[in-house]
Design a protein around this motif. Structure first.
Motif, PDB file in Angstrom:
ATOM      1  N   THR A  62       0.930  -1.143  -0.030  1.00  0.00           N
ATOM      2  CA  THR A  62       0.005  -0.067   0.061  1.00  0.00           C
ATOM      3  C   THR A  62       0.792   1.251   0.004  1.00  0.00           C
ATOM      4  OG1 THR A  62      -1.850   0.995   1.199  1.00  0.00           O
ATOM      5  CG2 THR A  62      -0.283   0.121   2.490  1.00  0.00           C
ATOM      6  N   THR A  90      -1.234   5.336  -3.949  1.00  0.00           N
ATOM      7  CA  THR A  90      -2.391   6.085  -4.708  1.00  0.00           C
ATOM      8  C   THR A  90      -2.099   7.596  -4.284  1.00  0.00           C
ATOM      9  OG1 THR A  90      -3.654   6.230  -2.300  1.00  0.00           O
ATOM     10  CG2 THR A  90      -4.114   4.327  -4.062  1.00  0.00           C
ATOM     11  N   GLN A 107      -2.385   8.884  -0.789  1.00  0.00           N
ATOM     12  CA  GLN A 107      -1.415   8.225   0.176  1.00  0.00           C
ATOM     13  C   GLN A 107      -0.121   8.804  -0.078  1.00  0.00           C
ATOM     14  OE1 GLN A 107      -1.971   4.222  -0.981  1.00  0.00           O
ATOM     15  NE2 GLN A 107      -3.216   3.616   1.265  1.00  0.00           N
ATOM     16  N   TYR A 138       2.869  -0.730  -7.766  1.00  0.00           N
ATOM     17  CA  TYR A 138       3.233  -2.010  -7.252  1.00  0.00           C
ATOM     18  C   TYR A 138       3.858  -3.095  -8.316  1.00  0.00           C
ATOM     19  CZ  TYR A 138       2.508  -6.653  -5.336  1.00  0.00           C
ATOM     20  OH  TYR A 138       2.701  -7.765  -4.557  1.00  0.00           O
ATOM     21  N   TRP A 169      -8.121  -6.881   5.765  1.00  0.00           N
ATOM     22  CA  TRP A 169      -7.936  -5.896   4.690  1.00  0.00           C
ATOM     23  C   TRP A 169      -9.005  -6.338   3.531  1.00  0.00           C
ATOM     24  CZ3 TRP A 169      -7.659  -9.513   1.143  1.00  0.00           C
ATOM     25  CH2 TRP A 169      -7.020 -10.510   1.323  1.00  0.00           C
ATOM     26  N   ASP A 194       2.218  -5.309   7.721  1.00  0.00           N
ATOM     27  CA  ASP A 194       3.079  -4.320   7.027  1.00  0.00           C
ATOM     28  C   ASP A 194       4.062  -3.969   7.892  1.00  0.00           C
ATOM     29  OD1 ASP A 194       2.018  -4.535   4.721  1.00  0.00           O
ATOM     30  OD2 ASP A 194       0.570  -2.984   4.709  1.00  0.00           O
ATOM     31  N   TYR A 207      -3.050   4.293   5.479  1.00  0.00           N
ATOM     32  CA  TYR A 207      -2.846   3.134   4.820  1.00  0.00           C
ATOM     33  C   TYR A 207      -4.187   2.218   5.086  1.00  0.00           C
ATOM     34  CZ  TYR A 207       2.505   4.102   4.740  1.00  0.00           C
ATOM     35  OH  TYR A 207       3.533   4.604   4.316  1.00  0.00           O
ATOM     36  N   HIS A 208      -4.960   2.663   5.881  1.00  0.00           N
ATOM     37  CA  HIS A 208      -6.229   2.166   6.246  1.00  0.00           C
ATOM     38  C   HIS A 208      -6.022   0.748   6.813  1.00  0.00           C
ATOM     39  CE1 HIS A 208      -8.121   5.380   4.155  1.00  0.00           C
ATOM     40  NE2 HIS A 208      -7.481   4.885   3.132  1.00  0.00           N
TER      41      HIS A 208
END
Length: 464
Positions: free
Chosen positions: A46, A49, A52, A79, A305, A334, A367-368
């Motif tokens: 992640t 975006t 982010q 990615y 997730w 992560d 990153y949620h």
């Protein structure tokens, strides 16, 4: 005369201002050039975006403003290009210093390249007490000491549809680990066997008959009792206990509990019909690969997730069942890591410490993910309650304690190809009717053994 004098005064004043600006610029440049350059690479998970990237750049700006010895720079790639970028950067001698957020599987592809952070954790007094011990054990189980510091965790648990249980007249699965299934008819210890028993009752054909019925139509199933939601061929077996595909001598293995898991999984799809096989999965009715989101799956094992990938009402989460008395709720994680190639390990650790401490809240929001830091988890749970009211989020928190050690995405030699082969094996189970599963596992074992010892040279052999 006065106008000439005024012009002269303005000219002198402007020259002085420009000189002061020039001096300040040179001083700023000198200050920046005196700083130690540290590069933070994002792309192996992640963080890619636009929103982010902007949030991470703000973290960089805040860090640079907070001290005067390090100049932190952010590099972000998509990615799909992250692996090749990192490989080429290492080979060319231009590797970044800090990498993250990166998952266990991504990190395993560069297993020998991560710096052991233990000396800097000790030297700086970095406080690890805010992390659940199981997270630290996850890193230590990889070998090579503390190869990273966690930022987000993604535990797994059972998602279930209340309506499916209500319509079948069944009690909901237990929310507390160690508690039994309390159905008045089918109650008992919450085990793999009990999950299968309940899942069969929740699997229905187009005439409303469950999988136990003598005239159950396996070719016209409209609801399945259970699914592994987006879990790879290397991870689904972890439901039967944590282990690894490599033994202490570096040879491939398929542990006996995982052999039992693959047999159970295959029988559930092709013989007992409470798990959708590949052809069923890829239908419109079952969500074209996003099965639980279709609303036609009663229970799914998935990570946190997975939230946000379905829009259903009247659902909840429950504890993962046990196998042979042991409960394992596989966990994704992560982290931030430092490459051994860094020229400035102390300064790189200062960055990692900042990212996982001062910036942890901002980055978790970005990153949620669920915070690795326990001190941030209550606020995260409260946010989840606002987003998804009526869901028992304590299950998520409790699941962390039952994480798989060693991790299901942990080190495998020739990791990229090895995980690819395991993914192919998962597909083989899903799509091959009348498969001899033992023979397929034996072939997998032979292939992994070859891959583990294949000569691959895309990276220097400095630490291999």
């Amino acid at each position: 005369m006065k106008s000439r004098f005024l012009i002269l005064c303005l000219t002198v004043a402007l020259a002085m201002v420009l000189m002061l600006i020039s001096v300040n610029i040179m001083a700023a440049k000198a200050t920046l050039s005196a700083r130690v350059p540290i590069v933070w690479f994002v792309g192996y998970g992640t963080g890619t975006t636009p929103d982010q990237v902007a949030a991470q750049q703000q973290v960089v700006d805040n860090f640079n403003a907070s001290q005067s010895t390090i100049q932190l720079t952010l590099i972000v790639t998509d990615y799909s290009h992250a692996r090749s970028y990192l490989q080429n950067a290492i080979v060319s001698g231009n590797a970044p210093d800090v990498v993250g957020p990166i998952g266990i599987r991504g990190a395993s592809e560069f297993h020998d390249y991560w710096l052991d952070l233990s000396p800097w954790i000790t030297a700086t007094g970095y406080d690890l007490s805010d992390f659940d011990l199981v997270l630290l054990q996850t890193f230590l189980a990889e070998g090579g000491g503390m190869s990273g510091l966690p930022i987000c965790v993604y535990p797994s648990f059972i998602y279930y549809l209340k309506d499916a249980f209500d319509q079948a007249g069944l009690a909901y699965p237990p929310h507390q680990y160690g508690q039994p299934y309390t159905d008045t008819v089918h109650g008992g210890a919450w085990t793999i066997e009990k999950l299968e028993e309940v899942a069969k009752l929740l699997t229905l054909d187009n005439a409303g008959r469950n999988a136990n019925h003598a005239f159950f139509d396996k070719d016209n199933i409209i609801q399945f009792g259970f699914v592994f939601q987006w879990l790879g061929g290397w991870s689904m077996a972890t439901l039967f206990g944590a282990d690894r595909f490599i033994d202490a001598n570096g040879n491939a293995q398929i542990p006996s509990n995982w052999r039992a898991a693959y047999q159970w999984y295959y029988a559930g799809m092709w013989n007992k019909f409470f798990i959708p096989n590949g052809p069923y999965r890829n239908t419109d009715w079952f969500g074209n690969g996003n099965e639980f989101a279709s609303g036609h799956i009663a229970m799914a094992l998935a990570h946190s997730w997975y939230l946000g990938n379905f829009s259903l009402s009247n659902w909840d989460i429950a504890a993962t069942p046990s196998y042979n008395g042991v409960t394992t709720a596989q966990m994704d994680l992560d982290s931030f890591r430092i490459l051994k190639t860094t020229k400035h390990p102390a300064e790189a650790f200062q960055v990692v410490a900042y990212l996982t401490r001062e910036a942890a809240q901002a980055l978790n929001d970005t990153y949620h993910g669920f915070p690795a830091r326990q001190s941030l988890q209550t606020a995260a749970v409260n946010n989840l309650k606002l987003q998804y009211p009526g869901v028992d989020w304590q299950v998520l928190v409790d699941s962390i304690t039952y994480a798989d050690i060693p991790n299901h995405e942990g080190y495998l030699p020739n990791a990229f190809k090895s995980f690819q082969r395991l993914e192919e094996f998962g597909g083989q189970l899903q799509y091959t009717q009348n498969l001899n599963v033992n023979e397929a596992m034996n072939q997998l074992l032979a292939d992994l053994q070859w891959l583990f010892h294949e000569k691959f040279t895309y990276l220097p052999l400095l630490w291999r």
